[in-house]
Design a protein around this motif. Sequence first.
Motif, PDB file in Angstrom:
ATOM      1  N   PHE A 128     -29.161  24.130 -27.433  1.00 28.90           N
ATOM      2  CA  PHE A 128     -28.031  23.040 -27.622  1.00 28.90           C
ATOM      3  C   PHE A 128     -26.787  23.052 -26.843  1.00 28.90           C
ATOM      4  N   GLN A 129     -26.237  22.121 -26.288  1.00 31.31           N
ATOM      5  CA  GLN A 129     -24.856  22.487 -25.635  1.00 31.31           C
ATOM      6  C   GLN A 129     -23.783  21.170 -25.950  1.00 31.31           C
ATOM      7  N   THR A 130     -22.756  21.453 -25.871  1.00 27.84           N
ATOM      8  CA  THR A 130     -21.790  20.427 -25.892  1.00 27.84           C
ATOM      9  C   THR A 130     -20.738  20.263 -25.134  1.00 27.84           C
ATOM     10  N   GLU A 131     -20.412  19.117 -24.474  1.00 32.93           N
ATOM     11  CA  GLU A 131     -19.106  18.983 -23.800  1.00 32.93           C
ATOM     12  C   GLU A 131     -17.853  19.380 -23.998  1.00 32.93           C
ATOM     13  N   TYR A 132     -17.096  19.505 -23.204  1.00 35.09           N
ATOM     14  CA  TYR A 132     -15.530  19.834 -23.746  1.00 35.09           C
ATOM     15  C   TYR A 132     -15.110  18.610 -24.798  1.00 35.09           C
ATOM     16  N   GLY A 133     -14.505  18.771 -25.901  1.00 36.40           N
ATOM     17  CA  GLY A 133     -14.123  18.069 -26.755  1.00 36.40           C
ATOM     18  C   GLY A 133     -15.032  17.382 -27.529  1.00 36.40           C
ATOM     19  N   GLU A 134     -16.359  17.541 -27.495  1.00 31.80           N
ATOM     20  CA  GLU A 134     -17.519  17.042 -28.037  1.00 31.80           C
ATOM     21  C   GLU A 134     -17.751  17.723 -29.476  1.00 31.80           C
ATOM     22  N   ILE A 135     -17.935  17.486 -30.387  1.00 35.13           N
ATOM     23  CA  ILE A 135     -18.293  17.748 -31.790  1.00 35.13           C
ATOM     24  C   ILE A 135     -19.664  17.179 -32.125  1.00 35.13           C
ATOM     25  N   ARG A 136     -20.526  18.031 -32.512  1.00 32.56           N
ATOM     26  CA  ARG A 136     -21.838  17.807 -32.758  1.00 32.56           C
ATOM     27  C   ARG A 136     -22.582  18.519 -34.070  1.00 32.56           C
ATOM     28  N   GLU A 137     -23.254  17.605 -35.084  1.00 33.30           N
ATOM     29  CA  GLU A 137     -23.734  18.365 -36.125  1.00 33.30           C
ATOM     30  C   GLU A 137     -25.196  18.410 -35.891  1.00 33.30           C
ATOM     31  N   VAL A 138     -25.616  19.551 -36.311  1.00 35.87           N
ATOM     32  CA  VAL A 138     -27.208  19.806 -36.019  1.00 35.87           C
ATOM     33  C   VAL A 138     -27.876  20.366 -37.515  1.00 35.87           C
ATOM     34  N   ALA A 139     -29.007  19.733 -38.069  1.00 35.19           N
ATOM     35  CA  ALA A 139     -29.563  20.260 -39.124  1.00 35.19           C
ATOM     36  C   ALA A 139     -30.582  20.963 -38.641  1.00 35.19           C
ATOM     37  N   ILE A 140     -30.361  22.586 -39.179  1.00 36.44           N
ATOM     38  CA  ILE A 140     -31.634  23.680 -38.758  1.00 36.44           C
ATOM     39  C   ILE A 140     -32.830  23.270 -39.877  1.00 36.44           C
ATOM     40  N   ASN A 141     -32.633  23.202 -41.033  1.00 32.54           N
ATOM     41  CA  ASN A 141     -33.748  22.754 -42.024  1.00 32.54           C
ATOM     42  C   ASN A 141     -32.979  22.203 -43.313  1.00 32.54           C
ATOM     43  N   SER A 142     -33.856  22.202 -44.214  1.00 27.83           N
ATOM     44  CA  SER A 142     -33.182  21.115 -45.327  1.00 27.83           C
ATOM     45  C   SER A 142     -32.011  21.714 -46.077  1.00 27.83           C
ATOM     46  N   VAL A 147     -22.188  22.612 -37.418  1.00 26.97           N
ATOM     47  CA  VAL A 147     -21.213  21.870 -36.521  1.00 26.97           C
ATOM     48  C   VAL A 147     -20.966  22.720 -35.432  1.00 26.97           C
ATOM     49  N   MET A 148     -21.318  22.010 -34.248  1.00 25.77           N
ATOM     50  CA  MET A 148     -20.615  22.690 -32.774  1.00 25.77           C
ATOM     51  C   MET A 148     -19.455  22.177 -32.306  1.00 25.77           C
ATOM     52  N   ASN A 149     -18.449  22.968 -31.893  1.00 24.67           N
ATOM     53  CA  ASN A 149     -17.497  22.344 -31.343  1.00 24.67           C
ATOM     54  C   ASN A 149     -17.712  22.373 -29.793  1.00 24.67           C
ATOM     55  N   GLY A 150     -16.496  21.938 -29.036  1.00 25.72           N
ATOM     56  CA  GLY A 150     -16.675  21.700 -27.858  1.00 25.72           C
ATOM     57  C   GLY A 150     -16.887  22.778 -26.759  1.00 25.72           C
ATOM     58  N   ASN A 151     -17.819  22.659 -25.686  1.00 29.43           N
ATOM     59  CA  ASN A 151     -17.992  23.914 -24.807  1.00 29.43           C
ATOM     60  C   ASN A 151     -18.637  24.894 -25.301  1.00 29.43           C
ATOM     61  N   THR A 152     -19.872  24.627 -26.317  1.00 26.31           N
ATOM     62  CA  THR A 152     -20.587  25.454 -27.284  1.00 26.31           C
ATOM     63  C   THR A 152     -22.072  25.480 -26.736  1.00 26.31           C
ATOM     64  N   GLU A 153     -22.417  26.734 -26.504  1.00 25.18           N
ATOM     65  CA  GLU A 153     -24.049  26.680 -26.173  1.00 25.18           C
ATOM     66  C   GLU A 153     -24.786  27.596 -26.962  1.00 25.18           C
ATOM     67  N   LEU A 154     -25.774  27.400 -27.783  1.00 28.07           N
ATOM     68  CA  LEU A 154     -26.561  28.277 -28.548  1.00 28.07           C
ATOM     69  C   LEU A 154     -28.173  28.037 -28.455  1.00 28.07           C
ATOM     70  N   ILE A 271      -4.290  30.868 -27.544  1.00 25.71           N
ATOM     71  CA  ILE A 271      -4.378  30.181 -26.137  1.00 25.71           C
ATOM     72  C   ILE A 271      -6.111  30.136 -25.930  1.00 25.71           C
ATOM     73  N   ARG A 272      -6.767  31.085 -26.559  1.00 30.28           N
ATOM     74  CA  ARG A 272      -8.142  30.947 -26.317  1.00 30.28           C
ATOM     75  C   ARG A 272      -8.731  29.525 -26.867  1.00 30.28           C
ATOM     76  N   ASP A 273      -8.224  29.285 -28.163  1.00 35.68           N
ATOM     77  CA  ASP A 273      -8.564  28.209 -28.635  1.00 35.68           C
ATOM     78  C   ASP A 273      -8.545  27.006 -28.115  1.00 35.68           C
ATOM     79  N   ILE A 274      -6.950  26.866 -27.219  1.00 33.43           N
ATOM     80  CA  ILE A 274      -6.801  25.658 -26.807  1.00 33.43           C
ATOM     81  C   ILE A 274      -7.470  25.687 -25.559  1.00 33.43           C
ATOM     82  N   GLU A 275      -8.019  26.857 -24.661  1.00 38.94           N
ATOM     83  CA  GLU A 275      -8.611  26.586 -23.600  1.00 38.94           C
ATOM     84  C   GLU A 275      -9.978  25.996 -23.785  1.00 38.94           C
ATOM     85  N   ARG A 276     -10.735  26.568 -24.954  1.00 36.48           N
ATOM     86  CA  ARG A 276     -12.129  26.243 -25.320  1.00 36.48           C
ATOM     87  C   ARG A 276     -12.206  24.608 -25.511  1.00 36.48           C
ATOM     88  N   ASN A 277     -11.286  23.793 -26.222  1.00 35.68           N
ATOM     89  CA  ASN A 277     -11.233  22.539 -26.433  1.00 35.68           C
ATOM     90  C   ASN A 277     -10.735  21.622 -25.461  1.00 35.68           C
TER      91      ASN A 277
END
Length: 329
Positions: A128-142, A147-154, A271-277
């Motif tokens: 799963f990957q998100t773009e910069y500024g994208e927030i995405r929720e994913v259900a792993i199981n029940s 919830v993934m922040n922007g520019n995240t890959e897992l 600064i790291r948090d701002i760069e990531r977002n």
Amino acid sequence: MATESHMNKNNALPDRIHEEAVRWILRQRDADMPDSEWAAFTEWLEVTPDHMTAYNDALEADEDLGVIGPALEQMHHDAADDDDGIPDNDNTPFNLMSRWPAFGAVAAMLLAVVIFWPGTQSPKYATFQTEYGEIREVAINSSVSMVMNGNTELALDRENATVQMLRGEATYRVESPKPGALRVEIDDLTIVDYGTVFNVVRDKTMLRVAVTEGAVMIDPEQEKILVSAGEQIDMQLKDLSLTRSTVSEDAVLAWQDQQLVFEDRPVKAVIRDIERNFGTKISVSNGLSNQKITGVISLANDEAMVINDVAAVLGGKAQKAETGWRIVD
């Protein structure tokens, strides 16, 4: 978008590709290959990433079970009693198998191990990957979600509720009374939950874990680092050195509402948090980099406004650079 990154080997690749990989390994192990064949092998690897995957699968299978060595030894012993011996010409890895049945037998043996042996199969992960500024929720199981922040890959293995964090930030929510309902892996480190809501930030060199409910255990097999609700760990991945601090739930989860909340945070962490977002690089002059910041940043504002506001708080000014921004005295 989710993509399948690691599949069970018995259904991930065609048998033909596994067979070609096995034959290349046999050719390399049995005799010194001429430069022309090494060049052909390199070309074969470059045709598709599946070839490299199949080649590595075969190497791992033989490392685990030791198939090739004893089989080749027996094969040469049998060949010594055969007047025909190994064909002198046209002995590429593909023609050689058909012209010398013993090679084909060894190939079939290792091929069966690669495809069917359960010890060589990997868990099934989806990336799963998100773009910069994208927030995405994913259900792993029940009972587990993230919830993934922007520019995240897992990579996610839903069957075993295991997440491999490659980069970025995610909040995990576990609604299960059973400890260990979720595993989060960062390189060689593992985080295990204890009925928890927790946030993980993973950069190239550091790991940040903040817990708002319950607790987590980092590296439960060795270091056994317990992080309880209201606590945050900042850890250097190189040597596992860490600092522990208190943190509020609002500060940890504010990014899901397009805000960054800082409570006496070092400038470098801010600064790291701002760069990531925003997906930009920001350098800060040495004279300003040792400060700490308390405040709120709205990610709904544009990049230039946010960086100029941070520069003003630090008593400096922001300058646009070729590769991002500079904050200087």
